[in-house]
Design a protein around this motif. Structure first.
Motif, PDB file in Angstrom:
ATOM      1  N   ILE A 178     -24.202  -8.360 -17.956  1.00 22.90           N
ATOM      2  CA  ILE A 178     -25.062 -10.058 -18.592  1.00 22.90           C
ATOM      3  C   ILE A 178     -23.990 -10.922 -18.252  1.00 22.90           C
ATOM      4  N   THR A 179     -22.706 -11.474 -17.933  1.00 19.38           N
ATOM      5  CA  THR A 179     -22.456 -12.285 -17.458  1.00 19.38           C
ATOM      6  C   THR A 179     -22.379 -12.304 -16.065  1.00 19.38           C
ATOM      7  N   ALA A 180     -22.885 -11.777 -15.121  1.00 19.20           N
ATOM      8  CA  ALA A 180     -23.274 -11.192 -14.062  1.00 19.20           C
ATOM      9  C   ALA A 180     -24.757 -12.027 -13.829  1.00 19.20           C
ATOM     10  N   ALA A 181     -25.611 -11.867 -14.144  1.00 19.96           N
ATOM     11  CA  ALA A 181     -27.047 -11.757 -14.931  1.00 19.96           C
ATOM     12  C   ALA A 181     -27.226 -13.954 -14.878  1.00 19.96           C
ATOM     13  N   GLY A 182     -26.025 -14.255 -15.497  1.00 27.82           N
ATOM     14  CA  GLY A 182     -26.136 -15.366 -16.532  1.00 27.82           C
ATOM     15  C   GLY A 182     -25.669 -15.799 -15.208  1.00 27.82           C
ATOM     16  N   THR A 183     -24.542 -15.949 -14.676  1.00 29.02           N
ATOM     17  CA  THR A 183     -24.653 -16.261 -13.187  1.00 29.02           C
ATOM     18  C   THR A 183     -24.825 -16.999 -12.094  1.00 29.02           C
ATOM     19  N   VAL A 184     -26.163 -15.720 -11.980  1.00 31.99           N
ATOM     20  CA  VAL A 184     -26.874 -15.741 -10.976  1.00 31.99           C
ATOM     21  C   VAL A 184     -28.012 -17.368 -11.364  1.00 31.99           C
ATOM     22  N   LEU A 185     -28.253 -16.802 -12.387  1.00 30.74           N
ATOM     23  CA  LEU A 185     -29.411 -17.871 -13.469  1.00 30.74           C
ATOM     24  C   LEU A 185     -28.795 -19.173 -12.817  1.00 30.74           C
ATOM     25  N   ASP A 186     -28.105 -19.411 -13.353  1.00 36.42           N
ATOM     26  CA  ASP A 186     -27.347 -21.181 -13.547  1.00 36.42           C
ATOM     27  C   ASP A 186     -26.798 -21.186 -12.054  1.00 36.42           C
ATOM     28  N   ALA A 187     -26.520 -20.493 -11.140  1.00 40.09           N
ATOM     29  CA  ALA A 187     -26.421 -20.588  -9.875  1.00 40.09           C
ATOM     30  C   ALA A 187     -28.045 -21.080  -9.242  1.00 40.09           C
ATOM     31  N   ALA A 188     -28.185 -20.562  -9.422  1.00 46.93           N
ATOM     32  CA  ALA A 188     -30.037 -20.376  -9.133  1.00 46.93           C
ATOM     33  C   ALA A 188     -30.944 -21.571  -9.891  1.00 46.93           C
ATOM     34  N   ALA A 189     -30.500 -22.208 -11.163  1.00 45.69           N
ATOM     35  CA  ALA A 189     -30.547 -23.716 -11.650  1.00 45.69           C
ATOM     36  C   ALA A 189     -29.871 -25.252 -10.999  1.00 45.69           C
ATOM     37  N   LEU A 190     -28.503 -24.095 -11.161  1.00 45.80           N
ATOM     38  CA  LEU A 190     -28.164 -25.498 -10.027  1.00 45.80           C
ATOM     39  C   LEU A 190     -28.874 -25.509  -8.540  1.00 45.80           C
ATOM     40  N   VAL A 191     -28.825 -24.946  -8.029  1.00 39.71           N
ATOM     41  CA  VAL A 191     -29.449 -25.132  -6.737  1.00 39.71           C
ATOM     42  C   VAL A 191     -30.367 -25.958  -6.690  1.00 39.71           C
ATOM     43  N   VAL A 192     -31.968 -25.186  -7.930  1.00 42.16           N
ATOM     44  CA  VAL A 192     -32.619 -26.122  -8.521  1.00 42.16           C
ATOM     45  C   VAL A 192     -32.457 -27.748  -8.477  1.00 42.16           C
ATOM     46  N   SER A 193     -31.994 -28.184  -9.096  1.00 37.68           N
ATOM     47  CA  SER A 193     -31.931 -29.199  -9.721  1.00 37.68           C
ATOM     48  C   SER A 193     -30.594 -29.756  -9.118  1.00 37.68           C
ATOM     49  N   SER A 194     -30.112 -29.811  -8.077  1.00 39.46           N
ATOM     50  CA  SER A 194     -28.577 -30.575  -7.807  1.00 39.46           C
ATOM     51  C   SER A 194     -28.457 -30.413  -6.204  1.00 39.46           C
ATOM     52  N   VAL A 195     -29.035 -29.334  -5.237  1.00 37.87           N
ATOM     53  CA  VAL A 195     -29.258 -28.962  -4.334  1.00 37.87           C
ATOM     54  C   VAL A 195     -29.284 -29.365  -3.492  1.00 37.87           C
ATOM     55  N   ASP A 196     -29.561 -30.998  -2.718  1.00 37.16           N
ATOM     56  CA  ASP A 196     -30.706 -30.925  -1.301  1.00 37.16           C
ATOM     57  C   ASP A 196     -30.642 -30.440  -0.348  1.00 37.16           C
TER      58      ASP A 196
END
Length: 259
Positions: free
Chosen positions: A241-259
């Motif tokens: 569950i921690t691994a799944a949350g980390t991947v989803l958080d990373a995807a959200a950061l890429v979408v919102s913050s990475v140019d």
């Protein structure tokens, strides 16, 4: 003869009704137990099992007491790591006991030897020991049926455990890979920082596709085998569950913050 015979037959009628009711109840208990086993092991989808809920909830209360709330995490992790295997063994034991009780009721209903003899022949038939011979034709039919069910439950359990642990191993491979890329415990910022350090931040499509496949496998395996939800990772700092949350958080950061 005469009035004495009529009185005797009338006195037998309540006992006959009781035996019929006990036989039907035993047959229903065996059928309900087999349905629970089929839903747990064979049916490839999530299905409600009252027996499974009772076993898992009862054991969870017992493990919660042993693990404690204020105990160190290492102790609680070791205790809860045993929960799912013990619960599965508890399910198997519950199936065996309920089938034995159900057939014991049916043997008592067709015999006149008492509950002790019914338990004796039911246990002998279920465990395929064969030291309690059946006397009549219908007793032999029930003995053969119970022996078949006993062997079937063992075969189901033998086939169930390898499939369960195969899905568990596939799940943990990706969880272990994430430790190298996202630290221990995993963190989305660490994940993106390390990818940026090795120059792969702009090549995330392959990573997302791999984890998309992992999420699909998790959905399929943890729905077909609900006990997998309670299997903890081999390492204390890992968790699916921690691994799944980390991947989803990373995807959200890429979408919102990475140019």
């Amino acid at each position: 003869t005469g009035s004495d015979g009529i009185s005797y037959r009338r006195s037998l009628q309540p006992m006959v009704i009781v035996r019929i009711v006990v036989f039907v109840a035993g047959l229903g208990l065996v059928g309900w137990t087999l349905l629970s086993a089929i839903r747990t092991v064979v049916l490839p989808r999530s299905a409600q099992s009252v027996l499974g809920r009772v076993v898992f909830r009862s054991l969870s209360r017992f493990f919660r007491v042993i693990a404690g709330v204020q105990a160190p995490f290492a102790w609680r992790d070791r205790v809860w790591a045993l929960f799912s295997p013990v619960a599965l063994l508890g399910m198997a034991a519950a199936w065996v006991v309920l089938v034995l009780v159900g057939f014991m009721a049916m043997f008592w209903a067709v015999q006149n030897d008492g509950w002790s003899e019914a338990f004796f022949i039911s246990g002998s038939s279920l465990l395929t020991l064969g030291f309690a011979p059946a006397a009549t034709f219908w007793e032999r039919v029930m003995a053969f049926t119970e022996a078949t069910i006993g062997l079937g439950l063992v075969a189901l359990l033998i086939a169930f455990l390898p499939a369960l642990y195969s899905n568990f191993q596939r799940r943990e491979v990706k969880v272990g890979e994430l430790e190298v890329r996202a630290g221990t415990p995993p963190s989305a910022p660490v994940f993106l920082t390390r990818l940026n350090t090795i120059g792969r931040l702009g090549q995330m499509e392959t990573t997302w596709l791999e984890w998309e496949t992992w999420f699909i496998e998790i959905q399929e395996s943890h729905t077909s085998y609900p006990a997998l939800n309670f299997f903890r990772s081999p390492m204390p700092d890992h968790h699916w569950i921690t691994a799944a949350g980390t991947v989803l958080d990373a995807a959200a950061l890429v979408v919102s913050s990475v140019d």
